[in-house]
Design an enzyme around this catalytic site. Sequence first.
Site, PDB file in Angstrom:
ATOM      1  N   THR A 177       5.461  -4.691   0.063  1.00  0.00           N
ATOM      2  CA  THR A 177       6.048  -4.735  -1.361  1.00  0.00           C
ATOM      3  C   THR A 177       7.473  -4.304  -1.241  1.00  0.00           C
ATOM      4  OG1 THR A 177       3.516  -4.264  -2.160  1.00  0.00           O
ATOM      5  CG2 THR A 177       5.702  -3.570  -3.669  1.00  0.00           C
ATOM      6  N   CYS A 223      -7.061  -9.826  -8.468  1.00  0.00           N
ATOM      7  CA  CYS A 223      -8.048  -8.758  -8.701  1.00  0.00           C
ATOM      8  C   CYS A 223      -7.415  -7.345  -8.118  1.00  0.00           C
ATOM      9  CB  CYS A 223      -9.266  -9.009  -7.860  1.00  0.00           C
ATOM     10  SG  CYS A 223     -10.566  -7.972  -8.868  1.00  0.00           S
ATOM     11  N   SER A 229       4.177  -6.647   7.068  1.00  0.00           N
ATOM     12  CA  SER A 229       3.328  -5.361   6.629  1.00  0.00           C
ATOM     13  C   SER A 229       2.311  -4.964   7.632  1.00  0.00           C
ATOM     14  CB  SER A 229       2.518  -5.680   5.206  1.00  0.00           C
ATOM     15  OG  SER A 229       1.573  -4.583   5.052  1.00  0.00           O
TER      16      SER A 229
HETATM   17  N1  PLP Z   1       3.121 -10.269   0.435  1.00  0.00           N
HETATM   18  C1  PLP Z   1       1.766 -10.894   0.686  1.00  0.00           C
HETATM   19  C2  PLP Z   1       1.865 -12.398   0.819  1.00  0.00           C
HETATM   20  C3  PLP Z   1       0.654  -9.937   0.636  1.00  0.00           C
HETATM   21  O1  PLP Z   1      -0.471 -10.591   0.901  1.00  0.00           O
HETATM   22  C4  PLP Z   1       0.693  -8.707   0.449  1.00  0.00           C
HETATM   23  C5  PLP Z   1      -0.539  -7.625   0.515  1.00  0.00           C
HETATM   24  O2  PLP Z   1      -1.423  -8.187  -0.155  1.00  0.00           O
HETATM   25  C6  PLP Z   1       2.066  -7.864   0.215  1.00  0.00           C
HETATM   26  C7  PLP Z   1       3.062  -8.984   0.102  1.00  0.00           C
HETATM   27  C8  PLP Z   1       2.121  -6.644  -0.197  1.00  0.00           C
HETATM   28  O3  PLP Z   1       2.038  -5.789   1.143  1.00  0.00           O
HETATM   29  P1  PLP Z   1       1.921  -4.365   1.072  1.00  0.00           P
HETATM   30  O4  PLP Z   1       0.280  -4.008   0.875  1.00  0.00           O
HETATM   31  O5  PLP Z   1       2.045  -3.986   2.469  1.00  0.00           O
HETATM   32  O6  PLP Z   1       2.674  -3.875   0.060  1.00  0.00           O
END
Ligand code: PLP
Length: 384
Positions: A71, A323, A197
């Site tokens: 994120t 969700c 991530s």
């Molecule tokens: N982008 C995608 C495609 C994801 O699947 C996710 C998490 O589900 C994220 C970003 C967010 O990552 P984080 O949980 O490390 O903030």
Amino acid sequence: MKVYLDNNATTRIAPEVLDAMLPFLTERFGNPSSFHSFGSDLKEDIEAARQKVAALLGADAEEIVFTSGGTESDNTAIIGATSINPLKPGFVTSRTEHPAILETAEYIKSRGHPVKITEVNSDGTINMNSLESCVSEQTGLVSIMMANNETGVIVPVAEAARKAHASGALFHTDAVQAVSKIPVDVRSMDIDMLSVSAHKFHGPKGVGALFVRKGIEIPPFMLGGHQEKGMRAGTSNVAGIVGLGVAAELAVKHLLEENGRTGLLLERLEKGILEKCPGAVVAGGDAERLPNTATVLFRGVESEAVMTLLDIKGVCVSSGSACSTGEQTSSYVLSAMGIDDVDANTAIRFSLSRYTIGGEIDYILEVLPPIIEKLRDISPYANR
Ligand code: PLP
């Protein structure tokens, strides 16, 4: 039996990762920004992890910025890259991105940035004509995910990058779901920025990275200290960074063999479901997908009921629905693919990992079909 097939939500920490992290949570607890060696010695461990993450992406270590996860990496890329050139404030992304991208797009739009959203095809792939028509001289950044978290559909990002670069825009990709599951090479894919991530590939939660190609200067998103060469303020999460490094190293080591094995298990699962559950359809089934992800529509049967009954049998999966807060809404990803709300609400996502074994797939294929059959018998939508 407990079967965890929700690995796109998060994965278990690899034992090697945990072992590597523990000293930094116990005796080596210093702050790498400290003057004294108890802290500053930790810089070496951080730099070693940076090398490992760079190796996973085909990047140079100096191009890796550690963040708190996908994120933050996405936010940093978008807010940063659309603010460097006042003549290019525009942002282009696609309808099926993660909320970390779409919500940030909404935010910069509310601050006056032009935002365009491209359409996707019915198999979940990006509609390249739509992308081309969205990109203009005003576009500062195009961000298209490498693989979708719900369907696993893979996007040819090199082609999307070419379209961005043709208009002088930078290209970012959210590779949070792709990294470790398919080969990623920032050079041959012509990527300017890429988000990672750790917790999606057997690393710890709350740590990630942003690749920023050499020569691109974006302002920091987090302000305060001067960690990460001024690119990301905040005391370094040493244990997390070391864990991410080891997770990256394991991903490089296991990439081909592991994904081949996972792919075969997924194939067995899909084949078994399609055989034993009449009417089931794989979303994006005709597109190239990650070797670990299948979202199946059990048409006529609501996913919430399926998830509940599977949970009772010890099987953890998720629905295709957004969700994130426990609140069930129809999946915008499936909707963008032209799937109506009634069918979208029948979606179940199975996501495998390095630790998934054949016996677990057999168990699901034993417990799932009777659940679907039972629910279909009492469903008002059974004949769809
Ligand atoms: N982008 C995608 C495609 C994801 O699947 C996710 C998490 O589900 C994220 C970003 C967010 O990552 P984080 O949980 O490390 O903030």
